[in-house]
Design an enzyme around this catalytic site. Structure first.
Site, PDB file in Angstrom:
ATOM      1  N   GLY A  20      10.713 -25.050  -6.921  1.00 35.34           N
ATOM      2  CA  GLY A  20      12.064 -24.678  -7.205  1.00 35.34           C
ATOM      3  C   GLY A  20      12.568 -23.430  -6.464  1.00 35.34           C
ATOM      4  N   ARG A  24       8.725 -19.363  -3.255  1.00 37.43           N
ATOM      5  CA  ARG A  24       7.476 -19.983  -3.253  1.00 37.43           C
ATOM      6  C   ARG A  24       7.247 -20.882  -2.181  1.00 37.43           C
ATOM      7  NH1 ARG A  24       3.517 -18.315  -6.656  1.00 37.43           N
ATOM      8  NH2 ARG A  24       4.166 -17.457  -8.679  1.00 37.43           N
ATOM      9  N   ARG A  43      21.489 -21.631   2.968  1.00 41.49           N
ATOM     10  CA  ARG A  43      21.711 -21.102   1.762  1.00 41.49           C
ATOM     11  C   ARG A  43      20.437 -20.442   1.245  1.00 41.49           C
ATOM     12  NH1 ARG A  43      25.953 -23.651  -1.752  1.00 41.49           N
ATOM     13  NH2 ARG A  43      27.404 -24.675  -0.505  1.00 41.49           N
ATOM     14  N   ARG A  87       6.677 -32.585  -6.851  1.00 36.97           N
ATOM     15  CA  ARG A  87       7.200 -31.145  -7.406  1.00 36.97           C
ATOM     16  C   ARG A  87       6.360 -30.385  -7.908  1.00 36.97           C
ATOM     17  NH1 ARG A  87      10.109 -27.624 -10.080  1.00 36.97           N
ATOM     18  NH2 ARG A  87       9.930 -27.555 -12.174  1.00 36.97           N
ATOM     19  N   GLY A  89       5.886 -27.009 -10.019  1.00 38.50           N
ATOM     20  CA  GLY A  89       6.918 -25.972 -10.727  1.00 38.50           C
ATOM     21  C   GLY A  89       6.325 -25.577 -11.928  1.00 38.50           C
ATOM     22  N   SER A  90       7.070 -24.892 -12.604  1.00 38.18           N
ATOM     23  CA  SER A  90       6.544 -24.238 -14.020  1.00 38.18           C
ATOM     24  C   SER A  90       7.303 -24.996 -15.346  1.00 38.18           C
ATOM     25  CB  SER A  90       6.850 -22.778 -14.210  1.00 38.18           C
ATOM     26  OG  SER A  90       8.254 -22.557 -13.821  1.00 38.18           O
ATOM     27  N   MET A 180      13.089 -28.425 -15.725  1.00 32.45           N
ATOM     28  CA  MET A 180      14.575 -28.898 -15.414  1.00 32.45           C
ATOM     29  C   MET A 180      14.794 -29.837 -14.158  1.00 32.45           C
ATOM     30  SD  MET A 180      16.278 -25.039 -16.326  1.00 32.45           S
ATOM     31  CE  MET A 180      17.642 -25.493 -16.572  1.00 32.45           C
ATOM     32  N   GLU A 181      13.848 -30.454 -13.757  1.00 34.81           N
ATOM     33  CA  GLU A 181      14.278 -31.254 -12.474  1.00 34.81           C
ATOM     34  C   GLU A 181      13.736 -32.615 -12.603  1.00 34.81           C
ATOM     35  OE1 GLU A 181      12.699 -28.046 -12.251  1.00 34.81           O
ATOM     36  OE2 GLU A 181      14.534 -26.873 -11.817  1.00 34.81           O
ATOM     37  N   ASP A 204       5.197 -20.482 -19.940  1.00 30.87           N
ATOM     38  CA  ASP A 204       5.348 -19.966 -21.272  1.00 30.87           C
ATOM     39  C   ASP A 204       5.247 -21.090 -22.390  1.00 30.87           C
ATOM     40  OD1 ASP A 204       8.023 -20.878 -19.862  1.00 30.87           O
ATOM     41  OD2 ASP A 204       8.702 -20.761 -21.626  1.00 30.87           O
ATOM     42  N   ARG A 217       0.399 -16.380 -13.224  1.00 29.52           N
ATOM     43  CA  ARG A 217       0.938 -17.410 -12.709  1.00 29.52           C
ATOM     44  C   ARG A 217       0.524 -17.671 -11.251  1.00 29.52           C
ATOM     45  NH1 ARG A 217       5.384 -15.337 -15.469  1.00 29.52           N
ATOM     46  NH2 ARG A 217       6.151 -14.042 -13.668  1.00 29.52           N
TER      47      ARG A 217
HETATM   48  N1  ADE Z   1      10.386 -23.614 -16.775  1.00 32.37           N
HETATM   49  C1  ADE Z   1       9.484 -22.743 -17.209  1.00 32.37           C
HETATM   50  N2  ADE Z   1       9.746 -22.544 -18.431  1.00 32.37           N
HETATM   51  C2  ADE Z   1      10.828 -23.301 -19.143  1.00 32.37           C
HETATM   52  C3  ADE Z   1      11.619 -23.282 -20.166  1.00 32.37           C
HETATM   53  N3  ADE Z   1      11.087 -22.645 -21.092  1.00 32.37           N
HETATM   54  N4  ADE Z   1      12.619 -23.843 -20.293  1.00 32.37           N
HETATM   55  C4  ADE Z   1      13.021 -24.629 -19.070  1.00 32.37           C
HETATM   56  N5  ADE Z   1      12.540 -24.736 -17.818  1.00 32.37           N
HETATM   57  C5  ADE Z   1      11.270 -23.892 -17.790  1.00 32.37           C
END
Ligand code: ADE
Length: 232
Positions: A20, A24, A43, A87, A89-90, A180-181, A204, A217
């Site tokens: 994202g 990174r 952008r 992807r 991501g976290s 979120m993706e 988290d 991380r």
């Molecule tokens: N990406 C990492 N932690 C998240 C969370 N708590 N909610 C949505 N996207 C995240």
């Protein structure tokens, strides 16, 4: 060039890693790729192509959320002929057993986004990972001795939910974590008959309220990238 990417045709590899955060993307390119060349700065959404073990591979930032990620996924597929979208991501854990620093592969992605109900006239679509990439990721992780979890995840339209406890409904149905993706990425990949896979590290936990430190991380991110790069 496409609307949001200034690369020329041929500048982008068939396999693209999609973090994202554009910084990174820069870090991945500079840390893991040989001879990385920046092909996009429109952008500030940085994109690079280089080689990994002799194979050409690109890495492109997508921004946060389904709408932003889909702008890049759509243009990568339609304007640059990308075939494998991975992807990296976290995510936030929804389950006690899914601990911070764990790596989770999204087999399927639920969502509270309206995007697919618009696309399918009020009906649901169940977007899933590419079986080919999923199978390969499991093999690579096994070879490298990196433990994985896999299952259904939630791609949420909101990072700051109005009702914090609302996650418990998803958790009760076995959803492992939230990002979120992925739901959008898997849907667009299905439409265009290309491969997509989301590999996520838990940053988290909504269950324990823990958060990883920046150092943690970076370490777990490295393991996730090592798996993703082998999929090229
Ligand atoms: N990406 C990492 N932690 C998240 C969370 N708590 N909610 C949505 N996207 C995240």
């Amino acid at each position: 060039m496409s609307v949001h990417i200034e690369a020329k045709k041929g500048d982008i590899a068939e396999t693209v890693l999609l973090p994202g955060d554009p910084m990174r993307a820069k870090w991945i390119a500079e840390t893991f790729l040989e001879n990385p060349v920046c092909y996009n700065d429109v952008r500030g959404m940085l994109g690079f192509t280089g080689t990994y073990n002799g194979k050409r591979i690109s890495v492109q930032g997508t921004g946060m959320g389904i709408p932003s990620a889909l702008i890049y996924a759509h243009e990568l597929i339609n304007d640059y002929g990308v075939k494998n979208l991975i992807r990296v991501g976290s995510a936030g854990s929804y389950q006690k057993e899914v601990k911070i620093r764990d790596i989770v592969i999204a087999m399927a992605a639920s969502t509270n986004s309206g995007l697919n109900t618009i696309r399918f006239n009020g009906a649901d679509f169940a977007p899933t990972a590419s079986f080919e990439l999923f199978q390969k990721a499991i093999e690579v992780a096994k070879e490298k001795g990196i433990p994985l979890k896999a299952g259904n995840i939630l791609s949420s339209d909101e990072f700051y939910a109005d009702e914090f406890e609302s996650y418990k409904k998803w958790a009760a149905y076995g959803v492992l974590c939230v990002e979120m993706e992925t739901n959008g990425l898997y849907t667009v990949a299905a439409k265009h008959k290309v491969n997509a896979l989301s590999i996520l590290t838990i940053s988290d936990s909504l269950v324990t309220k823990e958060r990883t430190t920046a150092d943690e991380r970076e370490q777990t991110f490295k393991e996730m990238i090592e798996i993703a790069l082998e999929l090229a």
